[in-house]
Write a protein that holds these residues in place. Structure first.
Motif, short mmCIF file in Angstrom:
data_model
loop_
_atom_site.label_atom_id
_atom_site.label_comp_id
_atom_site.label_asym_id
_atom_site.label_seq_id
_atom_site.Cartn_x
_atom_site.Cartn_y
_atom_site.Cartn_z
N HIS A 77 -5.98 -12.69 -5.62
CA HIS A 77 -5.60 -12.13 -4.33
C HIS A 77 -5.49 -13.20 -3.25
N LYS A 79 -10.20 2.52 3.17
CA LYS A 79 -9.66 1.55 2.20
C LYS A 79 -10.70 1.04 1.22
N HIS A 130 -2.39 -12.51 2.24
CA HIS A 130 -3.81 -12.80 2.04
C HIS A 130 -4.25 -14.03 2.82
N ALA A 148 -1.69 -5.43 -5.87
CA ALA A 148 -1.83 -6.85 -5.55
C ALA A 148 -0.51 -7.49 -5.13
N ASP A 188 -6.92 -9.16 3.61
CA ASP A 188 -5.53 -8.93 3.98
C ASP A 188 -5.37 -9.28 5.45
N TRP A 206 0.85 -1.19 0.00
CA TRP A 206 0.00 0.00 0.00
C TRP A 206 0.89 1.24 0.00
N GLU A 221 -4.58 3.63 -1.52
CA GLU A 221 -4.16 2.52 -0.65
C GLU A 221 -3.28 3.04 0.48
C1 GAL Z 1 -5.00 -6.76 -3.08
C2 GAL Z 1 -5.05 -6.35 -1.64
C3 GAL Z 1 -5.85 -5.12 -1.51
C4 GAL Z 1 -5.39 -4.06 -2.48
C5 GAL Z 1 -5.17 -4.61 -3.88
C6 GAL Z 1 -4.58 -3.68 -4.89
O1 GAL Z 1 -4.25 -7.92 -3.26
O2 GAL Z 1 -5.61 -7.38 -0.90
O3 GAL Z 1 -5.79 -4.67 -0.18
O4 GAL Z 1 -4.26 -3.49 -1.98
O5 GAL Z 1 -4.41 -5.75 -3.84
O6 GAL Z 1 -3.25 -3.41 -4.63
#
Ligand code: GAL
Length: 427
Positions: free
Chosen positions: A386, A350, A104, A80, A316, A46, A51
């Protein structure tokens, strides 16, 4: 669980590596991570934009709750975790873990568990009463053999379409419309194409995997989609072929500069009125909100056509790495992550919803209220892109097949690549 015997054994076992780290410039006083003992390095992806605003909101609560600790931002940019996960893997291999890292819930977390890279936290859960704080189904995805390994910070929904109503109107479409099937939606996308705007914005490889997972979910249904991960759905069967044809049609209706973009750029094309639609997880909500956009007026959000009634889930969570540089600091961070106050501040900013059942959400935005309802009532499936559905190595192989398709457009070869990935990685 600040200095468990298990942890001490692990430290002794890697003493050789620790010496090496110190000789290479690490801080010998604090194990692999280096830095001041008050420092708590938090590793995420982030790093920028909305983010980072989410992370900042969580850090603010952390700093209020823990004046004696010093948050150190170890974020590595790339949506991601597309770059962060590689950096993290090499840090863990060279015994240089941060105080905590984002992972994750689900299969991805299992990877770290199996490699012995993160500590079990069941005692901590017991001590702090966290077993009652989170939904049972989520706790199951944080554990292996009865031991829990991380603390969830949020719940995100992946199967969401974000749309610009003005662009839809200009293309002669009803901005309020939702679409029952991918076919209906594809007809609308073609109208946007004819009107000279980008029908569907997408970005680099991982966002294409994200799009693909929602197409598989739409065409196979929740049961068929979930069967892709446990072997009960055949990757080389005709249902998957049909879904891949739909995916190919959709990809034909995306922006040609996709490889040079990450998700914020693709979502921005919708915000700016250059594209009609974008499929993205609901971290996109934070991008709209942070630019003062209003749901229903400036943008629309609805489940990917064909997936209404299904919540494509990811969460997350934060870990306690084995041989971490500052276990007390890690515990302090995990306390904040788990707390209602931390989850309220973080998730509001978020775009996600709290994992903590006691967190208050009355003042969350309109989109987030729909996600809360869907999470409570809809069928839940695990996100591929994810980390919820498949291991890191499986996702890496899927991503390679999807990236290859992005350049050669060969559907048959995409299906072969995906089948081979399943065969290689399915346990
Ligand atoms: C995902 C994550 C999210 C968000 C997204 C985009 O993998 O779980 O919190 O950050 O990526 O970066």
């Amino acid at each position: 669980m600040r200095a468990t015997p298990k942890k001490l054994v692990a430290v002794l076992a890697t003493a050789g590596l620790l010496t090496l780290t110190a000789a290479c410039g690490g801080d010998s006083g604090s194990g692999g991570g280096g830095g001041d003992s008050a420092d708590v390095e938090v590793f995420t992806w982030w790093a920028e934009g909305s983010e980072k605003e989410g992370l900042d909101a969580l850090v603010k609560v952390f700093e209020e709750q823990n004046p004696d600790f010093n948050f150190v931002n170890g974020a590595v940019a790339g949506g991601a975790g597309s770059d962060a996960k590689n950096v993290l893997a090499s840090r863990l291999q060279t015994n240089d873990p941060p105080a905590t890292f984002q992972a994750h819930a689900g299969a991805e977390l299992t990877d770290y568990i199996e490699q012995g890279q993160i500590e079990g936290l069941s005692d901590m859960y017991e001590e702090k009463g966290w077993n009652e704080l989170f939904p049972e189904g989520l706790l199951e995805r944080l554990q292996q053999d009865g031991e829990i390994y991380s603390v969830p910070s949020n719940i995100h929904r992946a199967n969401v379409v974000w749309a610009n109503p003005a662009v839809l109107k200009d293309a002669g479409l009803d901005p309020e419309a939702t679409y029952d099937t991918l076919d209906d939606w594809i007809a609308a996308l073609k109208k946007v194409d004819a009107a000279g705007k980008i029908p569907l914005s997408v970005a680099t490889d991982w966002t294409q995997v994200h799009l693909l997972e929602t197409v598989l979910l739409a065409d196979l249904g929740p049961e068929g989609y979930s069967g892709l991960w446990d072997g009960s759905t055949d990757w080389s069967g005709p249902e998957v072929s049909d879904a891949l044809d739909d995916y190919a049609t959709l990809m034909d209706l995306t922006n040609t500069d996709r490889q040079s973009l990450d998700w914020p750029d693709a979502t921005q094309l919708v915000i700016d009125g250059d594209a009609a639609f974008n499929v993205m997880g609901d971290w996109a909500e934070a991008a709209f909100a942070s630019q003062d956009k209003t749901l229903g007026t400036d943008y629309m959000a609805f489940p990917v056509p064909g997936t209404d009634g299904v919540f494509d889930f990811l969460a997350d969570s934060f870990t306690m790495p084995v041989n971490g540089p500052n276990p007390d600091g890690t515990e302090a961070w995990l306390d904040t992550v788990a707390s209602a106050e931390g989850q309220e501040a973080f998730n509001k900013a978020k775009g996600s919803i709290p994992a903590n059942l006691e967190a208050k959400t009355d003042d969350f935005g309109d989109y987030q209220q729909t996600a809360i309802e869907s999470w409570q009532n809809d069928e839940i499936v695990s996100s591929l892109a994810h980390g919820a559905a498949a291991s890191v190595s499986w996702l890496t192989d899927v991503t390679a097949a999807v990236a290859k398709f992005g350049s050669d457009g060969d559907v048959a070869s995409l299906q072969e690549g995906l089948s081979a990935a399943a065969e290689k990685n399915q346990s």
